[in-house]
Scaffold this motif. Structure first.
Motif, PDB file in Angstrom:
ATOM      1  N   THR A  19       2.792  -7.589  -3.457  1.00  0.00           N
ATOM      2  CA  THR A  19       1.870  -7.203  -4.512  1.00  0.00           C
ATOM      3  C   THR A  19       2.631  -6.717  -5.728  1.00  0.00           C
ATOM      4  O   THR A  19       3.680  -6.095  -5.592  1.00  0.00           O
ATOM      5  CB  THR A  19       0.967  -6.057  -4.011  1.00  0.00           C
ATOM      6  OG1 THR A  19       0.367  -6.452  -2.787  1.00  0.00           O
ATOM      7  CG2 THR A  19      -0.100  -5.717  -5.012  1.00  0.00           C
ATOM      8  N   CYS A  26       4.417   1.126  11.963  1.00  0.00           N
ATOM      9  CA  CYS A  26       3.297   0.294  11.507  1.00  0.00           C
ATOM     10  C   CYS A  26       2.807   0.612  10.100  1.00  0.00           C
ATOM     11  O   CYS A  26       1.959  -0.105   9.575  1.00  0.00           O
ATOM     12  CB  CYS A  26       2.137   0.415  12.490  1.00  0.00           C
ATOM     13  SG  CYS A  26       2.567  -0.211  14.119  1.00  0.00           S
ATOM     14  N   ILE A  27       3.303   1.638   9.483  1.00  0.00           N
ATOM     15  CA  ILE A  27       2.840   2.011   8.149  1.00  0.00           C
ATOM     16  C   ILE A  27       3.867   1.652   7.067  1.00  0.00           C
ATOM     17  O   ILE A  27       3.747   2.061   5.922  1.00  0.00           O
ATOM     18  CB  ILE A  27       2.494   3.517   8.124  1.00  0.00           C
ATOM     19  CG1 ILE A  27       1.629   3.845   6.925  1.00  0.00           C
ATOM     20  CG2 ILE A  27       3.757   4.361   8.153  1.00  0.00           C
ATOM     21  CD1 ILE A  27       0.986   5.197   6.989  1.00  0.00           C
ATOM     22  N   SER A  28       4.859   0.849   7.406  1.00  0.00           N
ATOM     23  CA  SER A  28       5.959   0.549   6.487  1.00  0.00           C
ATOM     24  C   SER A  28       5.504  -0.093   5.179  1.00  0.00           C
ATOM     25  O   SER A  28       5.911   0.336   4.103  1.00  0.00           O
ATOM     26  CB  SER A  28       6.981  -0.354   7.172  1.00  0.00           C
ATOM     27  OG  SER A  28       7.527   0.286   8.287  1.00  0.00           O
ATOM     28  N   ALA A  29       4.683  -1.129   5.243  1.00  0.00           N
ATOM     29  CA  ALA A  29       4.227  -1.793   4.012  1.00  0.00           C
ATOM     30  C   ALA A  29       3.353  -0.855   3.189  1.00  0.00           C
ATOM     31  O   ALA A  29       3.437  -0.838   1.958  1.00  0.00           O
ATOM     32  CB  ALA A  29       3.471  -3.071   4.345  1.00  0.00           C
ATOM     33  N   ASN A  30       2.524  -0.067   3.860  1.00  0.00           N
ATOM     34  CA  ASN A  30       1.688   0.906   3.164  1.00  0.00           C
ATOM     35  C   ASN A  30       2.565   1.935   2.450  1.00  0.00           C
ATOM     36  O   ASN A  30       2.295   2.313   1.311  1.00  0.00           O
ATOM     37  CB  ASN A  30       0.750   1.585   4.163  1.00  0.00           C
ATOM     38  CG  ASN A  30      -0.325   2.400   3.492  1.00  0.00           C
ATOM     39  OD1 ASN A  30      -0.289   2.650   2.303  1.00  0.00           O
ATOM     40  ND2 ASN A  30      -1.288   2.833   4.278  1.00  0.00           N
ATOM     41  N   GLN A  31       3.623   2.373   3.099  1.00  0.00           N
ATOM     42  CA  GLN A  31       4.540   3.330   2.479  1.00  0.00           C
ATOM     43  C   GLN A  31       5.269   2.701   1.297  1.00  0.00           C
ATOM     44  O   GLN A  31       5.523   3.361   0.295  1.00  0.00           O
ATOM     45  CB  GLN A  31       5.543   3.862   3.499  1.00  0.00           C
ATOM     46  CG  GLN A  31       6.480   4.908   2.935  1.00  0.00           C
ATOM     47  CD  GLN A  31       5.753   6.113   2.375  1.00  0.00           C
ATOM     48  OE1 GLN A  31       4.859   6.655   3.005  1.00  0.00           O
ATOM     49  NE2 GLN A  31       6.118   6.526   1.172  1.00  0.00           N
ATOM     50  N   MET A  78       4.009   0.429  -0.706  1.00  0.00           N
ATOM     51  CA  MET A  78       3.023   0.445  -1.799  1.00  0.00           C
ATOM     52  C   MET A  78       2.876   1.857  -2.375  1.00  0.00           C
ATOM     53  O   MET A  78       2.845   2.043  -3.590  1.00  0.00           O
ATOM     54  CB  MET A  78       1.662  -0.039  -1.295  1.00  0.00           C
ATOM     55  CG  MET A  78       1.630  -1.469  -0.835  1.00  0.00           C
ATOM     56  SD  MET A  78       1.550  -2.622  -2.175  1.00  0.00           S
ATOM     57  CE  MET A  78      -0.098  -2.345  -2.759  1.00  0.00           C
ATOM     58  N   THR A  79       2.788   2.848  -1.506  1.00  0.00           N
ATOM     59  CA  THR A  79       2.630   4.231  -1.946  1.00  0.00           C
ATOM     60  C   THR A  79       3.836   4.686  -2.761  1.00  0.00           C
ATOM     61  O   THR A  79       3.687   5.365  -3.781  1.00  0.00           O
ATOM     62  CB  THR A  79       2.422   5.155  -0.728  1.00  0.00           C
ATOM     63  OG1 THR A  79       1.298   4.679   0.009  1.00  0.00           O
ATOM     64  CG2 THR A  79       2.196   6.584  -1.140  1.00  0.00           C
ATOM     65  N   GLY A  94       5.285  -5.996   2.470  1.00  0.00           N
ATOM     66  CA  GLY A  94       5.799  -5.829   3.816  1.00  0.00           C
ATOM     67  C   GLY A  94       6.151  -7.169   4.414  1.00  0.00           C
ATOM     68  O   GLY A  94       5.603  -8.200   4.022  1.00  0.00           O
TER      69      GLY A  94
END
Length: 177
Positions: A3, A139-144, A146-147, A165
């Motif tokens: 993104t 499991c939160i790697s891509a979210n992190q 982005m954050t 991710g």
């Protein structure tokens, strides 16, 4: 998924092809748009807060899901990330030169490539001066990722971030316990 994150920024020419495509205007040109009439009949609700940058998602792309050990079996995670980066730039016409930072998340870091984001960026033709790092947080790697990108933009450190991710299960060793 990959993104592009950005905010409506000052230093891009108003006639920039990709900025016009996504209705991103330099702040200096939007001053006429913000001038309110003397009598305003309706108030427009917005999430924007004064003195805080409004971070926006420009677009996103992803590679297709496939079964483990099939068509992706000879690829590395950075190959998939490179394909997503290249596809995103092609789809949005965002020049590589305006990207300030690249962040990717991955669940299982493979030993052959310690920084998937860096390898993918270089493979996609980004300058070696464009910083890139990889986040590994289960499991939160891509979210992190982005954050972190949102934080870099909101704090004023960067204007355009590519975040995403990548995971490739074909090369993960399966262990028994």
């Amino acid at each position: 998924m990959t993104t592009i994150l950005t905010y409506p920024f000052k230093n891009l020419p108003a006639a920039s092809k990709w900025a016009l495509r996504f209705s991103i205007r330099p702040l200096s040109c939007s001053s006429q748009l913000r001038a309110a009439p003397a009598v305003q009949t309706k108030t427009k609700k917005t999430l924007a807060k004064p003195n805080i940058r409004n971070v926006v998602v420009v677009d996103g792309v992803r590679t297709p899901f496939l079964l483990s050990g099939t068509s992706y079996k000879d690829l590395m995670p950075h190959d998939l990330a490179r394909a997503a980066l290249t596809g995103l730039l092609h789809r949005t016409s965002v020049p590589k030169e305006v990207v300030d930072y690249i962040i990717f998340g991955t669940v299982i870091q493979e030993v052959k490539t310690s920084n998937v984001a860096r390898e993918a960026a270089l493979g996609a033709g980004f300058s070696d001066k464009t910083p890139a790092h990889t986040v590994t947080m289960a499991c939160i790697s891509a979210n992190q990722a982005m954050t972190t990108g949102v934080g870099l933009i909101a704090s004023g450190q960067c204007d355009v971030i590519v975040a995403g991710g990548v995971e490739l299960m074909s090369d993960i060793p399966i262990r028994h316990s």
